[in-house]
Write an enzyme that holds these catalytic residues in place. Structure first.
Site, PDB file in Angstrom:
ATOM      1  N   CYS A  76      37.964  30.334  42.800  1.00  0.00           N
ATOM      2  CA  CYS A  76      37.387  30.123  41.473  1.00  0.00           C
ATOM      3  C   CYS A  76      38.401  30.446  40.387  1.00  0.00           C
ATOM      4  CB  CYS A  76      36.128  30.960  41.303  1.00  0.00           C
ATOM      5  SG  CYS A  76      36.376  32.736  41.525  1.00  0.00           S
ATOM      6  N   HIS A 122      33.877  36.846  39.778  1.00  0.00           N
ATOM      7  CA  HIS A 122      33.839  35.382  39.795  1.00  0.00           C
ATOM      8  C   HIS A 122      34.328  34.856  38.449  1.00  0.00           C
ATOM      9  CE1 HIS A 122      32.651  31.382  40.933  1.00  0.00           C
ATOM     10  NE2 HIS A 122      31.828  31.275  39.888  1.00  0.00           N
TER      11      HIS A 122
END
Length: 855
Positions: free
Chosen positions: A154, A584
């Site tokens: 990510c 994230h």
């Protein structure tokens, strides 16, 4: 080029192919693995109906072409054609009548060289107009393509989406794809170009798989191998550095001279622009001009040729214009110039006279080949699209508080890493007294300088409590302007951090402060949210308020800064959710087509309101210079281009600069030096892809751009530079003579059973010489530098340093190289001494022998 001999020689192998056939095949699957499109490739060989997948899957199209020796293949999504034999893109256009053999024709003063063929570009939109699916796509903004997570990737996906939504960079890869040439592995710029083309294609998939780029970045930096979570800002730096390295080009001497002139007298630049001059006068800058009245690009110091066939375009990147058509609107926040694209066949010599009263465009000077021996190689300056877009510079000043001497340095930056000030730091920043008093070293969150275990434990507990307490509890909101003020605040240099004053010749207390000297087109800001200590890491989760529009940098500019536009609007922001150990990454980006904000969370793309963006926990922000004047300027040029007058002359302008004009708020002066040599002609090595480098403008458009931006030089005739050709041949001859002579002398040296004397040479210098004679480096290595392998005894005798990286050569070889390059010092090992050497030191002879075999 326009000559039929320059067309792909393998076009004869194409069978009869219709658009309907290709559209039908595009709805099929790969005949080897059964995968469906987009980006299937159809073989164009006569009587071959094979359809295979591309690099996004198993690349069966390439396997088929190599196995069957079928050279030509077409992408069924973009209809772009690739030739494996030529390793380049080719164009299926009606062939021109063959030119009669013989030298290239020359044109008289009255004649204007007719275009031999249109300059080529490739369409973004290639779907058939009658297809309902393309009509549906027209209603949707492009660029809203997700990216598949490849396993904790990510950080990479968020960074790529943020870069993808930087219009100047994306437009370069879409519009100027022919400039994406490199012979440097792993050719990351090709992978990035392919990715951008897929993301911004009209017939985009819902998400793409960035496998090729991920593989390339892991080859460049092993840190990104494996599946551990990485830092998105470190990935950005690594990616942009590699893109710059692959795309960088040396700054032409004339352009560099203008840059230095501008930098040395930047305060007077605006007065020297003379915006009302007319290019019909004798005022055009020639290639040899040293005038400083024009702004020039700063040359950031961070080759290019079409690389491997993996540069095969997939999918389409730019508009394929006919001879007198307008290029498509690339990214609708700007109004691109709709211009006639086509140029005359390159002549073999410069024009005898110019139809316009402009004096000599180019002064042909005697070739200046760098002389060897007396001086070290000159430091070459480089630039690339990365440095053009992201490079800014900071002027740092340090003042000695004893003698008041001020020393200055200029540093280039591609991003600003800003501290997040705490409550006490904010109070200081907001106080009027603080504005006039240097800050204490280590302020703005650097409070871990307290000594002792007790202070260490107390600080650890304080930070833990802070991380568990809502940010509103601790006081006022931190703004991005506060972070900038903390970064640019003055620092006292005292104690362990005293300043070494050159005038006082000793350590002194001082004060250091800095200001922005040159603003970048796109400003990248990194907020320092993560701190990594010896025993623990933590994240600063304080909310930092940032503006979506109108970020004003005037308070932080040096008085020497010449940028006219000082405000920025937000393009994208990368956010991190989680702790210092895990989390994230996502990105929020504004789409340039409809102005809406979108959340990019790996393969999912969702429209969001701007308030969601404003409340985000920003980690990396991308801002772009804002200018309504630039938009009006483009619209005016479009209007001028629409006024087609046959009597107007045609001028060539750098395609890369024209892309900057279409996307930059401040494109700077015209930089035609990028496709010219120092003598004013086309360098022989750029002859074969001059189409990719230039665009033709009518005279009225050229005059407007030149009067507005300056630069140059004016070019209305293209010819291959014969002087450069002579230099190239002379350089090739020199290299051949040097390497042949060295091999001959070294073989004789190897044949000697017991040479009476052995000479030592630095392997570092030898490798530089080897790179030069092999053609890997265009600059000679400079004088022999044995200083790293030599040591001087008390008696003044020079001997070989223990453990030095050296090679062994004969006396004849030393004399030959020393006569060519000079330098030293001379290090000779007599036979009696050589026999007493440590066996490992004898590897020096083996090093040279291995290098010679490699040659």
């Amino acid at each position: 080029m326009g000559d039929s001999r320059d067309l792909c020689p393998h076009l004869d192998s194409i069978g009869e192919v219709t658009k309907e056939d290709l559209l039908l095949k595009s709805k099929g699957t790969c005949q080897s693995c059964g995968v469906s499109g987009p980006n299937l490739w159809a073989c164009l060989q006569v009587a071959c109906s094979y359809v295979g997948c591309g690099e996004s899957f198993a690349d069966h199209s390439t396997i088929h072409a190599q196995a069957k020796k079928h050279n030509l293949t077409v992408n069924l999504t973009t209809f772009r054609v690739w030739c494996y034999a030529c390793e380049k893109e080719v164009f299926l256009e009606p062939r021109l009548a063959a030119q009669p053999p013989g030298p290239s024709p020359k044109f008289s003063e009255q004649d204007s060289a007719p275009p031999s063929h249109p300059l080529k570009a490739v369409p973004i939109a290639v779907a058939d107009e009658g297809e309902s699916e393309s009509e549906d796509d027209d209603l949707k903004p492009r660029g809203l393509t997700g990216m598949k997570n490849l396993g904790n990737s990510c950080y990479m996906n968020a960074a790529l989406q943020a870069l993808s939504n930087c219009p100047p960079l994306t437009q370069f890869f879409l519009e100027c794809g022919g400039l994406v040439r490199t012979d440097k592995k792993p050719a990351l710029c090709k992978s990035y170009q392919k990715l951008v083309s897929e993301v911004w294609h009209r017939k985009r998939p819902s998400y793409v798989v960035p496998t090729s780029l991920s593989h390339g970045i892991k080859l460049v930096n092993p840190m990104f191998r494996g599946y551990a979570q990485q830092d998105t800002q470190e990935f950005l730096r690594c990616l942009m550095d590699q893109l710059h390295e692959e795309l960088k080009e040396p700054v032409v001497a004339a352009a560099a001279a203008l840059t230095e002139a501008r930098d040395s007298d930047s305060s007077d630049t605006d007065e020297k622009r003379e915006g009302d001059r007319s290019p019909s006068e004798d005022e055009f800058l020639s290639c040899d001009s040293s005038s400083d009245r024009a702004h020039q690009l700063g040359a950031g110091g961070r080759g290019r040729r079409r690389g491997h066939r993996h540069g095969r375009p997939e999918p389409a990147a730019h508009g394929h214009a006919a001879a007198v058509t307008a290029v498509h609107q690339p990214l609708p926040d700007t109004s691109p110039v709709h211009l006639h694209e086509g140029h005359a066949k390159l002549a073999s010599s410069p024009p005898r006279a110019s139809p316009v009263r402009m004096g000599p465009s180019y002064v042909l000077k005697k070739a200046q080949v760098p002389s060897s021996g007396s001086r070290r190689r000159k430091e070459q300056r480089y630039r690339s699209v990365i440095s053009d877009i992201f490079d800014g510079s900071i002027l740092s000043l340090v003042q000695c508080l004893t003698c008041d001497r001020v020393s200055t340095t200029v540093e280039t930056f591609q991003d600003l890493s800003l501290p997040i000030p705490g409550k006490e730091d904010l109070a200081k920043l907001h106080s009027a007294i603080y504005q006039n008093v240097p800050a204490k070293p280590g302020s703005c969150g650097d409070s871990s300088t307290a000594q002792g275990w007790l202070a260490f434990i107390v600080e650890y507990i304080r930070r833990f409590v802070v991380s568990c307490t809502p940010s509103w509890f601790w006081g006022p909101v931190v703004t991005l302007e506060d972070c900038l003020a903390a970064f640019f605040a003055a620092d006292e240099l005292k104690g362990d951090n005293m300043y070494s004053c050159e005038r006082c010749k000793k350590l002194r207390n001082g004060v250091k402060y800095c200001k922005v000297l040159r603003l970048p087109e796109i400003l990248c800001i990194h907020l320092k949210r993560f701190r990594h200590e010896v025993m623990y890491s933590f994240k600063i989760s304080s909310h930092v308020s940032f503006p979506l529009e109108g970020l004003d940098l005037r308070p932080f500019l040096a008085k020497e800064c010449t940028s006219q536009i000082t405000t920025y609007d937000l393009l994208s922001v990368i956010c991190h959710h989680g702790t210092a150990g895990s989390g994230h990454y996502i990105a929020y980006c504004q789409n340039v087509i409809n102005g809406q904000w979108y959340e990019f969370d790996d393969q999912y793309v969702t429209e969001v309101h701007e308030t969601v963006v404003q409340n985000a926990e920003a980690y990396v922000l991308f801002y772009r210079k804002s200018s309504e004047e630039a938009v009006r300027e483009r619209q005016q040029v479009v209007s001028l281009a629409a006024m087609r007058e046959p009597s107007l002359l045609r001028f060539y302008v750098s395609r890369e600069w024209l892309n900057k004009f279409n996307t930059f708020a401040e494109p700077g002066p015209i930089t035609n030096h990028t496709f010219l040599c120092s003598h004013g002609g086309i360098p022989p090595n750029k002859y074969h892809y001059i189409d990719d480098l230039v665009v033709i403008l009518p005279q009225n458009v050229w005059e407007h751009l030149y009067n507005r931006f300056g630069g140059g030089p004016a070019v209305n005739h293209l010819y291959v530079c014969s002087i450069c050709q002579v230099e190239i041949e002379a350089l090739a001859k020199r290299r051949r003579i040097e390497i042949d002579t060295f091999i001959k002398l070294n073989k004789a040296f190897q044949a000697e059973e017991s040479p009476s004397v052995i000479y030592c040479i630095s392997m570092q210098w030898f490798r530089e010489w080897e790179a030069f004679v092999k053609g890997k480096d265009n600059e000679p290595p400079g004088p022999i530098d044995n200083s790293r392998i030599a040591q001087v005894k008390g008696s003044g005798h020079i001997q070989l340093k223990q453990g030095a990286d050296y090679g062994q050569i004969s006396e004849e070889t030393w004399v030959y190289l020393n006569n060519l390059y000079g330098g030293g010092p001379e290090i000779a090992l007599r036979q009696s001494v050589a026999q007493l050497q440590d066996p490992e030191s004898l590897h020096g002879e083996q090093k040279i022998e291995a290098e010679t075999r490699a040659v």
